[in-house]
Design an enzyme around this catalytic site. Sequence first.
Site, PDB file in Angstrom:
ATOM      1  N   ILE A 199       0.872  -1.171   0.000  1.00  0.00           N
ATOM      2  CA  ILE A 199       0.000   0.000   0.000  1.00  0.00           C
ATOM      3  C   ILE A 199       0.911   1.223   0.000  1.00  0.00           C
ATOM      4  O   ILE A 199       2.067   1.152   0.426  1.00  0.00           O
ATOM      5  CB  ILE A 199      -0.995   0.017   1.194  1.00  0.00           C
ATOM      6  CG1 ILE A 199      -0.276  -0.127   2.548  1.00  0.00           C
ATOM      7  CG2 ILE A 199      -2.052  -1.047   1.045  1.00  0.00           C
ATOM      8  CD1 ILE A 199      -1.236  -0.068   3.748  1.00  0.00           C
ATOM      9  N   ASP A 200       0.401   2.332  -0.512  1.00  0.00           N
ATOM     10  CA  ASP A 200       1.220   3.527  -0.672  1.00  0.00           C
ATOM     11  C   ASP A 200       1.728   4.046   0.674  1.00  0.00           C
ATOM     12  O   ASP A 200       1.119   3.801   1.715  1.00  0.00           O
ATOM     13  CB  ASP A 200       0.412   4.639  -1.361  1.00  0.00           C
ATOM     14  CG  ASP A 200      -0.046   4.237  -2.757  1.00  0.00           C
ATOM     15  OD1 ASP A 200       0.663   3.449  -3.405  1.00  0.00           O
ATOM     16  OD2 ASP A 200      -1.111   4.714  -3.192  1.00  0.00           O
ATOM     17  N   LYS A 201       2.806   4.801   0.610  1.00  0.00           N
ATOM     18  CA  LYS A 201       3.432   5.365   1.812  1.00  0.00           C
ATOM     19  C   LYS A 201       2.407   6.082   2.701  1.00  0.00           C
ATOM     20  O   LYS A 201       2.375   5.875   3.915  1.00  0.00           O
ATOM     21  CB  LYS A 201       4.536   6.347   1.393  1.00  0.00           C
ATOM     22  CG  LYS A 201       5.173   7.112   2.544  1.00  0.00           C
ATOM     23  CD  LYS A 201       6.060   8.231   2.037  1.00  0.00           C
ATOM     24  CE  LYS A 201       6.492   9.131   3.189  1.00  0.00           C
ATOM     25  NZ  LYS A 201       7.125  10.376   2.725  1.00  0.00           N
TER      26      LYS A 201
END
Length: 301
Positions: A137-139
């Site tokens: 999942i994105d930062k």
Amino acid sequence: MERFEHTVTQEQVGERIDKVVSTINSDWSRSQVQQWIKDGHVLVNMEQKRTNYKSQASDVITIEVPEAEVLDVEAEDLNLDVYYEDQDVIVVNKPKGMVVHPAPGHYSGTLVNGLMHHCKDLSGINGVMRPGIVHRIDKDTSGLLMVAKNDVAHEHLVNQLVEKSVTRKYMALVHGVIQHDYGTIDAPIGRDSKDRQSMTIVDQGKHAVTHFEVKDRFEQYTLVECQLETGRTHQIRVHMKYIGFPLVGDPKYGPKKTMDIGGQALHAAVLGFIHPRTEEYLEFTAPIPSEFNELLQNLQK
């Protein structure tokens, strides 16, 4: 480097070479073997073949097992929020702002650094920089991730992602008021030709489907639950922008005038999968983090 030789048996004639090799040693996973074939560590009659080569009678397969790469990513005590753990799988609730795995510019403070401190056994399928990482999942997206502790578990979990049998639900706050309660976005996603760091809807992109359900409406915003059918890079962010309701706080896909909340208002709230060993369905729910919750409470006021 260990070297093995195997002569194809009558029963194995016509089988793919990666399948034949992965049955020689129970410690070798199919995806690991496929990488060896691509890297030239597996030869058939001293010739390199593709992973889908169909074995023939009396083919002699030579396997040179490469030395394990030394992992030079440092273990760090990052006080991970572990929701579940056994000998095969870890489910962790990643905080907003944490990168999943090391990459140029991010060699410390990542989830992988924390996992390496937390446990020594992680699958090696994705190489030394991404041990155990099955999906990302994105930062600036918070929430639940599953991590594999061995190659067999890794392969099992990846297959579930491919087969679309993993439950992944996200809570997202978007700009605008969505009038209908349910929707499905079916639009292919690929690299933006004008900006290689961004994704967009393109005809020749990869198949991508997001289902959404409205959970709450505010004066200028909507809280939605998005369920992923596929898992493309930035999928929810790109899809919601595409239908005219970009995520609040999204610096890449949101409007220029958006709330400065340090990244998109997106949280991976529900994760469900079939356990690779017990074959039992497990499902976990992580509540919306406090800063996201405060944002919703302020909007309700």
